[in-house]
Design an enzyme around this catalytic site. Sequence first.
Site, PDB file in Angstrom:
ATOM      1  N   ASP A   1       0.843  -1.195   0.000  1.00 19.40           N
ATOM      2  CA  ASP A   1       0.000   0.000   0.000  1.00 19.40           C
ATOM      3  C   ASP A   1       0.884   1.253   0.000  1.00 19.40           C
ATOM      4  O   ASP A   1       1.775   1.389   0.839  1.00 19.40           O
ATOM      5  CB  ASP A   1      -0.897  -0.009   1.249  1.00 19.40           C
ATOM      6  CG  ASP A   1      -2.004   1.013   1.163  1.00 19.40           C
ATOM      7  OD1 ASP A   1      -3.131   0.609   0.873  1.00 19.40           O
ATOM      8  OD2 ASP A   1      -1.729   2.214   1.368  1.00 19.40           O
TER       9      ASP A   1
ATOM     10  N   GLY B   1       1.403  -7.938  -3.378  1.00 20.86           N
ATOM     11  CA  GLY B   1       0.536  -8.986  -2.826  1.00 20.86           C
ATOM     12  C   GLY B   1      -0.757  -9.122  -3.624  1.00 20.86           C
ATOM     13  O   GLY B   1      -1.316  -8.140  -4.110  1.00 20.86           O
TER      14      GLY B   1
ATOM     15  N   TYR C   1      -3.473  -3.739 -12.878  1.00 17.33           N
ATOM     16  CA  TYR C   1      -3.120  -3.756 -14.303  1.00 17.33           C
ATOM     17  C   TYR C   1      -1.666  -4.201 -14.438  1.00 17.33           C
ATOM     18  O   TYR C   1      -0.870  -4.102 -13.499  1.00 17.33           O
ATOM     19  CB  TYR C   1      -3.275  -2.355 -14.947  1.00 17.33           C
ATOM     20  CG  TYR C   1      -2.108  -1.469 -14.592  1.00 17.33           C
ATOM     21  CD1 TYR C   1      -2.103  -0.729 -13.417  1.00 17.33           C
ATOM     22  CD2 TYR C   1      -0.950  -1.448 -15.380  1.00 17.33           C
ATOM     23  CE1 TYR C   1      -1.003   0.009 -13.045  1.00 17.33           C
ATOM     24  CE2 TYR C   1       0.166  -0.710 -15.008  1.00 17.33           C
ATOM     25  CZ  TYR C   1       0.129   0.017 -13.842  1.00 17.33           C
ATOM     26  OH  TYR C   1       1.241   0.732 -13.467  1.00 17.33           O
TER      27      TYR C   1
ATOM     28  N   TYR D   1      -6.132   6.268  -9.666  1.00 17.50           N
ATOM     29  CA  TYR D   1      -6.159   4.800  -9.571  1.00 17.50           C
ATOM     30  C   TYR D   1      -6.150   4.398  -8.100  1.00 17.50           C
ATOM     31  O   TYR D   1      -5.216   4.739  -7.364  1.00 17.50           O
ATOM     32  CB  TYR D   1      -4.951   4.232 -10.311  1.00 17.50           C
ATOM     33  CG  TYR D   1      -4.803   2.725 -10.241  1.00 17.50           C
ATOM     34  CD1 TYR D   1      -5.908   1.882 -10.150  1.00 17.50           C
ATOM     35  CD2 TYR D   1      -3.544   2.131 -10.279  1.00 17.50           C
ATOM     36  CE1 TYR D   1      -5.767   0.504 -10.085  1.00 17.50           C
ATOM     37  CE2 TYR D   1      -3.391   0.755 -10.231  1.00 17.50           C
ATOM     38  CZ  TYR D   1      -4.509  -0.052 -10.120  1.00 17.50           C
ATOM     39  OH  TYR D   1      -4.367  -1.416 -10.056  1.00 17.50           O
TER      40      TYR D   1
ATOM     41  N   TYR E   1      -3.081   3.056  -6.515  1.00 17.20           N
ATOM     42  CA  TYR E   1      -1.987   4.004  -6.292  1.00 17.20           C
ATOM     43  C   TYR E   1      -2.478   4.996  -5.238  1.00 17.20           C
ATOM     44  O   TYR E   1      -2.597   6.192  -5.467  1.00 17.20           O
ATOM     45  CB  TYR E   1      -1.591   4.705  -7.599  1.00 17.20           C
ATOM     46  CG  TYR E   1      -0.809   3.819  -8.547  1.00 17.20           C
ATOM     47  CD1 TYR E   1      -0.385   2.547  -8.177  1.00 17.20           C
ATOM     48  CD2 TYR E   1      -0.466   4.256  -9.819  1.00 17.20           C
ATOM     49  CE1 TYR E   1       0.337   1.737  -9.034  1.00 17.20           C
ATOM     50  CE2 TYR E   1       0.260   3.449 -10.692  1.00 17.20           C
ATOM     51  CZ  TYR E   1       0.652   2.193 -10.293  1.00 17.20           C
ATOM     52  OH  TYR E   1       1.371   1.399 -11.149  1.00 17.20           O
TER      53      TYR E   1
HETATM   54  P1  FDA Z   1      -1.292  -4.377   1.220  1.00 15.61           P
HETATM   55  O1  FDA Z   1      -1.135  -5.622   1.962  1.00 15.61           O
HETATM   56  O2  FDA Z   1      -0.550  -3.172   1.697  1.00 15.61           O
HETATM   57  O3  FDA Z   1      -2.842  -4.046   1.060  1.00 15.61           O
HETATM   58  C1  FDA Z   1      -3.342  -2.952   0.327  1.00 15.61           C
HETATM   59  C2  FDA Z   1      -4.784  -2.660   0.775  1.00 15.61           C
HETATM   60  O4  FDA Z   1      -5.605  -3.803   0.569  1.00 15.61           O
HETATM   61  C3  FDA Z   1      -4.890  -2.336   2.254  1.00 15.61           C
HETATM   62  O5  FDA Z   1      -5.973  -1.456   2.481  1.00 15.61           O
HETATM   63  C4  FDA Z   1      -5.209  -3.678   2.876  1.00 15.61           C
HETATM   64  O6  FDA Z   1      -5.835  -3.572   4.128  1.00 15.61           O
HETATM   65  C5  FDA Z   1      -6.104  -4.297   1.825  1.00 15.61           C
HETATM   66  N1  FDA Z   1      -6.005  -5.751   1.778  1.00 15.61           N
HETATM   67  C6  FDA Z   1      -4.868  -6.485   1.628  1.00 15.61           C
HETATM   68  N2  FDA Z   1      -5.152  -7.796   1.595  1.00 15.61           N
HETATM   69  C7  FDA Z   1      -6.489  -7.905   1.717  1.00 15.61           C
HETATM   70  C8  FDA Z   1      -7.374  -9.010   1.738  1.00 15.61           C
HETATM   71  N3  FDA Z   1      -6.914 -10.245   1.652  1.00 15.61           N
HETATM   72  N4  FDA Z   1      -8.697  -8.784   1.889  1.00 15.61           N
HETATM   73  C9  FDA Z   1      -9.174  -7.515   1.993  1.00 15.61           C
HETATM   74  N5  FDA Z   1      -8.374  -6.425   1.970  1.00 15.61           N
HETATM   75  C10 FDA Z   1      -7.048  -6.612   1.829  1.00 15.61           C
HETATM   76  N6  FDA Z   1      -0.442  -1.894  -9.100  1.00 15.61           N
HETATM   77  C11 FDA Z   1      -0.822  -2.286 -10.350  1.00 15.61           C
HETATM   78  O7  FDA Z   1      -2.010  -2.317 -10.657  1.00 15.61           O
HETATM   79  N7  FDA Z   1       0.131  -2.685 -11.252  1.00 15.61           N
HETATM   80  C12 FDA Z   1       1.442  -2.703 -10.960  1.00 15.61           C
HETATM   81  O8  FDA Z   1       2.256  -3.069 -11.802  1.00 15.61           O
HETATM   82  C13 FDA Z   1       1.840  -2.299  -9.651  1.00 15.61           C
HETATM   83  N8  FDA Z   1       3.166  -2.286  -9.292  1.00 15.61           N
HETATM   84  C14 FDA Z   1       3.531  -1.902  -8.028  1.00 15.61           C
HETATM   85  C15 FDA Z   1       4.882  -1.886  -7.662  1.00 15.61           C
HETATM   86  C16 FDA Z   1       5.267  -1.492  -6.387  1.00 15.61           C
HETATM   87  C17 FDA Z   1       6.734  -1.492  -6.021  1.00 15.61           C
HETATM   88  C18 FDA Z   1       4.285  -1.073  -5.455  1.00 15.61           C
HETATM   89  C19 FDA Z   1       4.689  -0.604  -4.085  1.00 15.61           C
HETATM   90  C20 FDA Z   1       2.939  -1.090  -5.806  1.00 15.61           C
HETATM   91  C21 FDA Z   1       2.555  -1.491  -7.095  1.00 15.61           C
HETATM   92  N9  FDA Z   1       1.212  -1.501  -7.472  1.00 15.61           N
HETATM   93  C22 FDA Z   1       0.858  -1.897  -8.738  1.00 15.61           C
HETATM   94  C23 FDA Z   1       0.169  -1.082  -6.518  1.00 15.61           C
HETATM   95  C24 FDA Z   1      -0.439  -2.301  -5.838  1.00 15.61           C
HETATM   96  O9  FDA Z   1      -1.343  -2.935  -6.722  1.00 15.61           O
HETATM   97  C25 FDA Z   1      -1.214  -1.862  -4.585  1.00 15.61           C
HETATM   98  O10 FDA Z   1      -0.365  -1.187  -3.702  1.00 15.61           O
HETATM   99  C26 FDA Z   1      -1.864  -3.056  -3.898  1.00 15.61           C
HETATM  100  O11 FDA Z   1      -2.886  -2.621  -3.049  1.00 15.61           O
HETATM  101  C27 FDA Z   1      -0.837  -3.857  -3.125  1.00 15.61           C
HETATM  102  O12 FDA Z   1      -1.407  -5.014  -2.598  1.00 15.61           O
HETATM  103  P2  FDA Z   1      -0.691  -5.684  -1.332  1.00 15.61           P
HETATM  104  O13 FDA Z   1      -1.492  -6.864  -0.948  1.00 15.61           O
HETATM  105  O14 FDA Z   1       0.752  -5.842  -1.616  1.00 15.61           O
HETATM  106  O15 FDA Z   1      -0.816  -4.503  -0.296  1.00 15.61           O
END
Ligand code: FDA
Length: 534
Positions: free
Chosen positions: A113, A178, A188, A472, A475
């Site tokens: 996030d 994740g 995307y 988005y 983001y």
């Molecule tokens: P994280 O665990 O931080 O969760 C993000 C949000 O979702 C939080 O509000 C969390 O509480 C909630 N959440 C997480 N798991 C959940 C679950 N199981 N059930 C309900 N809610 C849940 N995006 C994109 O579209 N294309 C791309 O190529 C990229 N590339 C990219 C690169 C890098 C380096 C970063 C830091 C980010 C991206 N992103 C991206 C953005 C990415 O899609 C976005 O940050 C996502 O929310 C990350 O998911 P995580 O599970 O890693 O995040």
Amino acid sequence: MKFLQYSVLPFLLVVVILSLSGATLAHSHGDFLHCLSLHLANSSTISKVIYMRNNPSYSSVLNASIQNTRFSTPATPKPLAIITPLKTSHIQSTIYCSKKHGLQLRIRSGGHDFEGLSYVSEVPFVILDLLNFRAVKVDTKNKVAWVQSGATLGELYYGIAAKTKTLAFPAGICPTVGIGGHFSGGGYGILVRKYGLAADHIIDAQLIDANGRILDRESMGEDLFWAIRGGGGNTFGIVLAWKIKLVPVPVVVTVFTVNKNLEQNVTKILHRWQYIAHKLPDDLYVDVGITKVSSSQTGKKTVQAAFIALFLGGVDELIPLVQERFPELGLAKENCSEMSWAESVLYLGRAPRTSLDMLLDKNVIPRTIFKAKSDYVKEPIPESGIEGFLSVFLEKEADFASMLMVPFGGKMEEIPENELPYPHRAGNLFQASYIVGWRKEENAESGKYISWIRRFYSYMATYVSKSPREAYFNYRDLDIGSNNISGYTSYQQASIWGFKYFKNNFKRLVQVKTMVDPMNFFRNEQSIPPLSSP
Ligand code: FDA
């Protein structure tokens, strides 16, 4: 519908113990832990599932998946406990106990996030970290897979590549992201023009709601199933796993990189790209990454655009196509490499490609300190506008800044705006995102970098979508509005950011939230509020 009831006995026990000891139901951390430990089966499980602040592993578990280290300083608010469930009943107990003791629950999958909302809160909170929910089961015969939310995109791509070279999944570029947060917000990647978003390919899911019920697509109903595919995480429940449709790709794909800087006519080439990239055949994706570099000719600082592409086919077909449709790029065979689709993810994610095992490496993308923003562009930016934003990159605060331009068109043009919560479809030439970073030792001066990106964003206002200025969801940017940290947030207040992320779909998201979580248990600074919350 499959309802899993909490066992009644432990609840009675808690009530009896608390009343016998004369304790009040104070909303304290101790009460929460007491409640949770009563619900977990045995003490050996407790030590693997609950990390309290005095646990020697607390910091390493907390920091393990913090991607934006802006939220990993001594001043960052820390959770009272981190829960790493081993089974669904642990999640149900965590929901029950945090609700009972008035603690906010932050759900974390990959920890990417942008604003750290999965692991930071201004009010007392616990983290539910899905690091043990990371199974990937690929069924090549039926071209589907089940993937648990705690897995990374790299683990999913690796799981597919281990079985076949002719199937893929159209999700994000960075392998460490994740599944849980990414799928919840749309997602995307390099197949966006050919196949659309990750969310467009989800066909079932397993979710635990605010009452602890385990639901699948059929039992949750189509409204909630619609909402979780792009309406954002931490709003409707905890998504444990997703069933996805895989998509076909050729055994050999081709990638290329062509760099152009200010001395090499970059303004004119970028200007042309805006007319061409969204209209190319769907098999060709050419994005642009803009950064400040030292010129290889003069050694002086210049601004460089890297045109980085994926073509679903061989190099011999690609070269004449680009020479005809985008001759200004000057593509030559030596800029191109043929590889498998899984390798191309590492290439476009700017990650090392020593072996496919890199897809499994949670540190393959360096963790950095950053602030980011996003926009959608519907009309080509004139050359004067491009010159303007390139010159902002020459400012000293932009040493670790970049801009990514992701071409749309193709499949994104065909999917109606209300098909899923993600609304930025037809009529968008490209998605633009801006990011500024700085070194850890510059944290005290972070304000000047954040001012830089806000200035950059103001400059771009003339050239991007308006009313609303779209953004988005994945983001995440708290500058565009936020809920009250604790307490009631009105529809009007949430509309400020809600319409930017979801346009008119925001209204349906509020209706779904009101239906499934009227007490607003799952909430954060940008979760969808119910119509009236307590
Ligand atoms: P994280 O665990 O931080 O969760 C993000 C949000 O979702 C939080 O509000 C969390 O509480 C909630 N959440 C997480 N798991 C959940 C679950 N199981 N059930 C309900 N809610 C849940 N995006 C994109 O579209 N294309 C791309 O190529 C990229 N590339 C990219 C690169 C890098 C380096 C970063 C830091 C980010 C991206 N992103 C991206 C953005 C990415 O899609 C976005 O940050 C996502 O929310 C990350 O998911 P995580 O599970 O890693 O995040």
